[in-house]
Design a protein around this motif. Sequence first.
Motif, PDB file in Angstrom:
ATOM      1  N   ALA A 176       0.826  -1.210   0.000  1.00  0.00           N
ATOM      2  CA  ALA A 176       0.000   0.000   0.000  1.00  0.00           C
ATOM      3  C   ALA A 176       0.856   1.254   0.000  1.00  0.00           C
ATOM      4  N   ALA A 177       1.940   1.249   0.793  1.00  0.00           N
ATOM      5  CA  ALA A 177       2.798   2.432   0.896  1.00  0.00           C
ATOM      6  C   ALA A 177       3.527   2.717  -0.411  1.00  0.00           C
ATOM      7  N   VAL A 178       4.037   1.666  -1.056  1.00  0.00           N
ATOM      8  CA  VAL A 178       4.799   1.837  -2.290  1.00  0.00           C
ATOM      9  C   VAL A 178       3.904   2.341  -3.413  1.00  0.00           C
ATOM     10  N   LEU A 179       2.715   1.766  -3.540  1.00  0.00           N
ATOM     11  CA  LEU A 179       1.819   2.186  -4.620  1.00  0.00           C
ATOM     12  C   LEU A 179       1.270   3.589  -4.402  1.00  0.00           C
ATOM     13  N   SER A 180       0.977   3.933  -3.154  1.00  0.00           N
ATOM     14  CA  SER A 180       0.421   5.257  -2.886  1.00  0.00           C
ATOM     15  C   SER A 180       1.497   6.297  -2.625  1.00  0.00           C
ATOM     16  N   ASP A 181       2.778   5.857  -2.553  1.00  0.00           N
ATOM     17  CA  ASP A 181       3.916   6.744  -2.341  1.00  0.00           C
ATOM     18  C   ASP A 181       3.755   7.564  -1.067  1.00  0.00           C
ATOM     19  N   ALA A 214       2.439   7.102   3.502  1.00  0.00           N
ATOM     20  CA  ALA A 214       1.929   6.264   4.576  1.00  0.00           C
ATOM     21  C   ALA A 214       0.512   5.793   4.253  1.00  0.00           C
ATOM     22  N   PRO A 215       0.213   4.511   4.405  1.00  0.00           N
ATOM     23  CA  PRO A 215      -1.146   4.022   4.158  1.00  0.00           C
ATOM     24  C   PRO A 215      -2.138   4.608   5.154  1.00  0.00           C
ATOM     25  N   SER A 216      -3.391   4.588   4.790  1.00  0.00           N
ATOM     26  CA  SER A 216      -4.438   5.094   5.673  1.00  0.00           C
ATOM     27  C   SER A 216      -4.596   4.171   6.880  1.00  0.00           C
ATOM     28  N   VAL A 267      -3.813   0.022   7.610  1.00  0.00           N
ATOM     29  CA  VAL A 267      -2.891  -0.422   8.660  1.00  0.00           C
ATOM     30  C   VAL A 267      -3.617  -1.306   9.667  1.00  0.00           C
ATOM     31  N   THR A 268      -4.849  -0.937   9.999  1.00  0.00           N
ATOM     32  CA  THR A 268      -5.613  -1.711  10.983  1.00  0.00           C
ATOM     33  C   THR A 268      -5.875  -3.130  10.505  1.00  0.00           C
ATOM     34  N   LEU A 269      -6.340  -3.280   9.261  1.00  0.00           N
ATOM     35  CA  LEU A 269      -6.615  -4.625   8.751  1.00  0.00           C
ATOM     36  C   LEU A 269      -5.326  -5.425   8.580  1.00  0.00           C
ATOM     37  N   ALA A 270      -4.255  -4.764   8.150  1.00  0.00           N
ATOM     38  CA  ALA A 270      -2.972  -5.462   8.016  1.00  0.00           C
ATOM     39  C   ALA A 270      -2.518  -6.005   9.369  1.00  0.00           C
ATOM     40  N   LEU A 271      -2.678  -5.201  10.425  1.00  0.00           N
ATOM     41  CA  LEU A 271      -2.275  -5.643  11.756  1.00  0.00           C
ATOM     42  C   LEU A 271      -3.171  -6.765  12.274  1.00  0.00           C
ATOM     43  N   LEU A 272      -4.459  -6.685  11.994  1.00  0.00           N
ATOM     44  CA  LEU A 272      -5.368  -7.738  12.445  1.00  0.00           C
ATOM     45  C   LEU A 272      -5.032  -9.075  11.787  1.00  0.00           C
ATOM     46  N   TYR A 273      -4.769  -9.051  10.485  1.00  0.00           N
ATOM     47  CA  TYR A 273      -4.416 -10.300   9.813  1.00  0.00           C
ATOM     48  C   TYR A 273      -3.033 -10.795  10.236  1.00  0.00           C
ATOM     49  N   ALA A 274      -2.132  -9.867  10.565  1.00  0.00           N
ATOM     50  CA  ALA A 274      -0.831 -10.279  11.099  1.00  0.00           C
ATOM     51  C   ALA A 274      -0.993 -10.941  12.459  1.00  0.00           C
TER      52      ALA A 274
END
Length: 302
Positions: free
Chosen positions: A166-171, A173-175, A179-186
């Motif tokens: 997300a960060a690389v494509l949007s150049d 910090a992700p929204s 970040v919340t969903l990424a952390l939950l799945y992690a």
Amino acid sequence: MSVTYSLHTSRRLPKPRAVLTLIKPITWFPPIWAYLCGVVASGVPLSQAPWLVLVGMVLAGPVVCGMSQAANDWCDRHVDAINEPDRPIPSGAIPGRWGLWIALIMSAMALALGALLGPWGFGATVFGVLAAWAYSAEPVRLKKSGIWGPALVGLCYEGLPWFTGAAVLSDGAPSWPIVTLALLYALGAHGIMTLNDFKALEGDRQTGVNSLPVTLGPERAARVACWVMALPQLAVVALLYAWGSPWHALAVGALIAAQLWAMRVLLSDPKGRAPWYNATGVTLYVSGMMVSAFALRSMGGF
């Protein structure tokens, strides 16, 4: 029982096939998939920067994940001599210190490739490389902990690649929803990594690795893993519904229901069924990740 591992073998160079086995291509899928989840969730059209997508996939899978596997096998060579003596390093197919050199060379390759992805991509790569060595190598060796070891691997397999994509494509910090969903799945991936520890139960017990299967026993560890996998996904369903994506929430909920059935099968024979669950339940888990990524995309990445 004591097991000695010798660096001295009759071979001088590693077998090419053994090198491929060392970096375990089958393990590359989760971080590549998570990176693509981040790409999708960003809301940025893939056609806008296809080379960033491709470089990120290569970095997340063959390079960083492959490097982490090589580092882990080198640091675990004494454990593998008990659990899986046919692996490349204890078997001598990768002789001497070649396992260490391969891991170090791939670490340098990862940093060089990560630099192509801009500051966010490079920063994530540095974190991933350091985490791989912190997990496996003394004196840190977080693998010894049944709590921190799986947590770090889950973060690096699912959360970090998602964030990076997300960060690389949007150049930038992700929204916070990304970040919340990424952390939950992690967090949920902690349970997946606990089930993965079942295959090394005997060697871990003998060498002082306090995985949850060692400290809790297979049955209790499997139950803990199921709760850890399920609860973050239920939180994802609630968030998607609250964010106005009821159909995506329903789809993720259906995938959770299928996982609950698979969990019942797993709990009937935790040690024997763990490999089956890793093929069945984990597929359902990562499918929910992509559904959630498309939900975020439909919201414009928030």
